[in-house]
Scaffold this motif. Structure first.
Motif, PDB file in Angstrom:
ATOM      1  N   LYS A 181      98.458  54.623  43.508  1.00 46.14           N
ATOM      2  CA  LYS A 181      97.611  55.189  42.448  1.00 46.14           C
ATOM      3  C   LYS A 181      97.488  54.265  41.242  1.00 46.14           C
ATOM      4  O   LYS A 181      96.548  54.397  40.453  1.00 46.14           O
ATOM      5  N   VAL A 182      98.429  53.344  41.080  1.00 42.80           N
ATOM      6  CA  VAL A 182      98.398  52.477  39.905  1.00 42.80           C
ATOM      7  C   VAL A 182      97.123  51.642  39.844  1.00 42.80           C
ATOM      8  O   VAL A 182      96.637  51.303  38.756  1.00 42.80           O
ATOM      9  N   MET A 183      96.551  51.329  41.001  1.00 39.52           N
ATOM     10  CA  MET A 183      95.345  50.495  41.037  1.00 39.52           C
ATOM     11  C   MET A 183      94.145  51.212  40.435  1.00 39.52           C
ATOM     12  O   MET A 183      93.150  50.570  40.073  1.00 39.52           O
ATOM     13  N   ASN A 184      94.211  52.534  40.327  1.00 33.38           N
ATOM     14  CA  ASN A 184      93.114  53.317  39.749  1.00 33.38           C
ATOM     15  C   ASN A 184      93.420  53.814  38.338  1.00 33.38           C
ATOM     16  O   ASN A 184      92.634  54.574  37.769  1.00 33.38           O
ATOM     17  N   MET A 185      94.537  53.375  37.782  1.00 30.70           N
ATOM     18  CA  MET A 185      94.919  53.823  36.437  1.00 30.70           C
ATOM     19  C   MET A 185      94.256  52.918  35.394  1.00 30.70           C
ATOM     20  O   MET A 185      94.913  52.214  34.625  1.00 30.70           O
ATOM     21  N   LEU A 186      92.936  52.952  35.369  1.00 31.46           N
ATOM     22  CA  LEU A 186      92.176  52.010  34.543  1.00 31.46           C
ATOM     23  C   LEU A 186      92.316  52.301  33.052  1.00 31.46           C
ATOM     24  O   LEU A 186      92.056  51.411  32.230  1.00 31.46           O
ATOM     25  N   ALA A 187      92.709  53.496  32.696  1.00 29.54           N
ATOM     26  CA  ALA A 187      92.882  53.827  31.278  1.00 29.54           C
ATOM     27  C   ALA A 187      94.233  53.358  30.746  1.00 29.54           C
ATOM     28  O   ALA A 187      94.453  53.377  29.534  1.00 29.54           O
ATOM     29  N   ASN A 188      95.117  52.939  31.634  1.00 29.21           N
ATOM     30  CA  ASN A 188      96.415  52.445  31.203  1.00 29.21           C
ATOM     31  C   ASN A 188      96.258  51.040  30.618  1.00 29.21           C
ATOM     32  O   ASN A 188      95.609  50.177  31.203  1.00 29.21           O
ATOM     33  N   ASP A 189      96.865  50.787  29.471  1.00 27.46           N
ATOM     34  CA  ASP A 189      96.694  49.512  28.779  1.00 27.46           C
ATOM     35  C   ASP A 189      97.179  48.333  29.618  1.00 27.46           C
ATOM     36  O   ASP A 189      96.546  47.271  29.633  1.00 27.46           O
ATOM     37  N   THR A 190      98.285  48.502  30.320  1.00 26.01           N
ATOM     38  CA  THR A 190      98.829  47.413  31.138  1.00 26.01           C
ATOM     39  C   THR A 190      97.897  47.076  32.293  1.00 26.01           C
ATOM     40  O   THR A 190      97.582  45.905  32.537  1.00 26.01           O
ATOM     41  N   VAL A 191      97.457  48.091  33.005  1.00 29.21           N
ATOM     42  CA  VAL A 191      96.557  47.871  34.142  1.00 29.21           C
ATOM     43  C   VAL A 191      95.239  47.266  33.662  1.00 29.21           C
ATOM     44  O   VAL A 191      94.713  46.323  34.263  1.00 29.21           O
ATOM     45  N   ASP A 192      94.704  47.803  32.579  1.00 29.27           N
ATOM     46  CA  ASP A 192      93.444  47.304  32.033  1.00 29.27           C
ATOM     47  C   ASP A 192      93.560  45.841  31.622  1.00 29.27           C
ATOM     48  O   ASP A 192      92.686  45.020  31.933  1.00 29.27           O
ATOM     49  N   ALA A 193      94.643  45.473  30.932  1.00 27.95           N
ATOM     50  CA  ALA A 193      94.828  44.092  30.476  1.00 27.95           C
ATOM     51  C   ALA A 193      94.967  43.135  31.653  1.00 27.95           C
ATOM     52  O   ALA A 193      94.402  42.028  31.643  1.00 27.95           O
ATOM     53  N   LEU A 194      95.686  43.555  32.693  1.00 30.73           N
ATOM     54  CA  LEU A 194      95.876  42.689  33.854  1.00 30.73           C
ATOM     55  C   LEU A 194      94.567  42.497  34.615  1.00 30.73           C
ATOM     56  O   LEU A 194      94.228  41.380  35.020  1.00 30.73           O
ATOM     57  N   LEU A 195      93.814  43.565  34.811  1.00 33.37           N
ATOM     58  CA  LEU A 195      92.539  43.467  35.515  1.00 33.37           C
ATOM     59  C   LEU A 195      91.566  42.555  34.760  1.00 33.37           C
ATOM     60  O   LEU A 195      90.876  41.728  35.366  1.00 33.37           O
ATOM     61  N   LYS A 196      91.518  42.674  33.437  1.00 35.30           N
ATOM     62  CA  LYS A 196      90.629  41.834  32.646  1.00 35.30           C
ATOM     63  C   LYS A 196      91.052  40.371  32.697  1.00 35.30           C
ATOM     64  O   LYS A 196      90.203  39.472  32.766  1.00 35.30           O
ATOM     65  N   ALA A 197      92.343  40.114  32.693  1.00 32.27           N
ATOM     66  CA  ALA A 197      92.836  38.740  32.777  1.00 32.27           C
ATOM     67  C   ALA A 197      92.464  38.103  34.113  1.00 32.27           C
ATOM     68  O   ALA A 197      92.051  36.936  34.176  1.00 32.27           O
ATOM     69  N   VAL A 198      92.597  38.874  35.187  1.00 32.78           N
ATOM     70  CA  VAL A 198      92.255  38.359  36.517  1.00 32.78           C
ATOM     71  C   VAL A 198      90.750  38.141  36.636  1.00 32.78           C
ATOM     72  O   VAL A 198      90.294  37.158  37.243  1.00 32.78           O
ATOM     73  N   GLN A 199      89.957  39.033  36.063  1.00 29.82           N
ATOM     74  CA  GLN A 199      88.506  38.845  36.072  1.00 29.82           C
ATOM     75  C   GLN A 199      88.118  37.566  35.332  1.00 29.82           C
ATOM     76  O   GLN A 199      87.235  36.822  35.772  1.00 29.82           O
ATOM     77  N   GLN A 200      88.781  37.287  34.224  1.00 28.89           N
ATOM     78  CA  GLN A 200      88.520  36.056  33.484  1.00 28.89           C
ATOM     79  C   GLN A 200      88.882  34.829  34.315  1.00 28.89           C
ATOM     80  O   GLN A 200      88.155  33.836  34.340  1.00 28.89           O
ATOM     81  N   LEU A 201      90.012  34.893  35.010  1.00 29.39           N
ATOM     82  CA  LEU A 201      90.411  33.803  35.910  1.00 29.39           C
ATOM     83  C   LEU A 201      89.359  33.570  36.981  1.00 29.39           C
ATOM     84  O   LEU A 201      88.967  32.426  37.253  1.00 29.39           O
TER      85      LEU A 201
END
Length: 269
Positions: free
Chosen positions: A105-125
């Motif tokens: 379920k963590v992969m869908n926790m988009l409102a969580n600050d940690t998950v959101d920050a990691l996803l955005k960092a990977v998208q930038q990469l």
């Protein structure tokens, strides 16, 4: 529940070393306030705890990610380690805490600050890696092609497959000046190695000739009436221009190679 510990973990900077930091955190049930790679130059006011890299421990943590979270989470962690986001190690540690607690379920926790920050960092990469598929410029030095890049994130592992497939019959090197790493490829062999410094040799006459041809082609296909510098800068950011022959020294060299009219010579137009 793990307790925050007034410690900073220090490790060797490898992906396996970071996984050992995760292992250490779980063994001692402590959450460090910072995780730094050895030699990153950051001054630490906290007590530092050195974490040895143990392949067995790292493998245990790595195997647990797809089992307890998901294979997609493993991919995200691998890519997250290549990003340039500040304190990426602590970000990845916090993500794994969440993942081992909540599972897939963590992969869908988009409102969580940690998950959101990691996803955005990977998208930038991934965006930066995609740009480098078009912005790498090889020069020929004897039997080897070589290119220099200066990315923000560590993009070599992401672009490795593309260039090794495209130039599978060639010997080439892509040197990441920012992270001091080099992708080395020979037919049938490829590897990424640490390389503190590499300065390209001066191009020979043939290489200069090809650079002038490329620069001339780049100028010739441009449509003056449709020139839009703002749009060009958004699609080809200026921080990439330093390593593009069509945007720097080769253009000057091409201009200087044109015959100059002597004083008093008739002009056309």
């Amino acid at each position: 529940m793990f307790a925050a510990s007034p410690l900073a973990y220090t490790y060797d900077g490898s992906f396996e070393g970071l996984l050992c930091c995760v292992f250490e955190s779980y063994v001692w049930k402590e959450i460090p306030l910072a995780i730094h790679s050895d030699g990153d130059g950051q001054a630490l006011l906290l007590e530092s705890k050195w974490i040895d890299t143990d392949i067995t421990k790292a493998d245990r943590v790595l195997r647990s990610i797809p089992l307890r979270i998901s294979p997609e989470a493993e991919d995200l962690v691998r890519l997250g380690f290549l990003t340039c986001v500040p304190d990426k190690e602590l970000l990845l540690l916090n993500f794994l805490y969440l993942g081992f607690t909540h599972g897939r379920k963590v992969m869908n926790m988009l409102a969580n600050d940690t998950v959101d920050a990691l996803l955005k960092a990977v998208q930038q990469l991934q965006r930066e890696a995609h740009l480098y598929l078009g912005f790498v410029r090889f020069s020929v030095y004897g039997p080897v092609m070589a290119a220099v890049i200066e990315p923000r994130s560590s993009v070599l592992p992401v672009i490795q497959e593309h260039f090794c497939d495209r130039f599978h019959g060639e010997s080439f090197m892509i040197y990441d000046k920012t992270h001091r790493m080099a992708l080395i490829h020979q037919p049938g062999q490829q590897t990424i190695i640490p390389l503190d410094e590499w300065v390209p040799p001066e191009p020979d006459a043939a290489e200069e000739h090809y650079r002038r041809l490329w620069t001339g082609f780049y100028d010739a296909i441009g449509i003056k009436e449709r020139r839009n510098d703002r749009l060009r800068s958004s699609q080809m950011p200026k921080r990439y221009w330093k390593q593009l022959p069509e945007m720097n020294g080769s253009r000057t060299a091409a201009a200087n190679s044109k015959p100059k009219l002597e004083e008093g010579s008739p002009r056309i137009g």
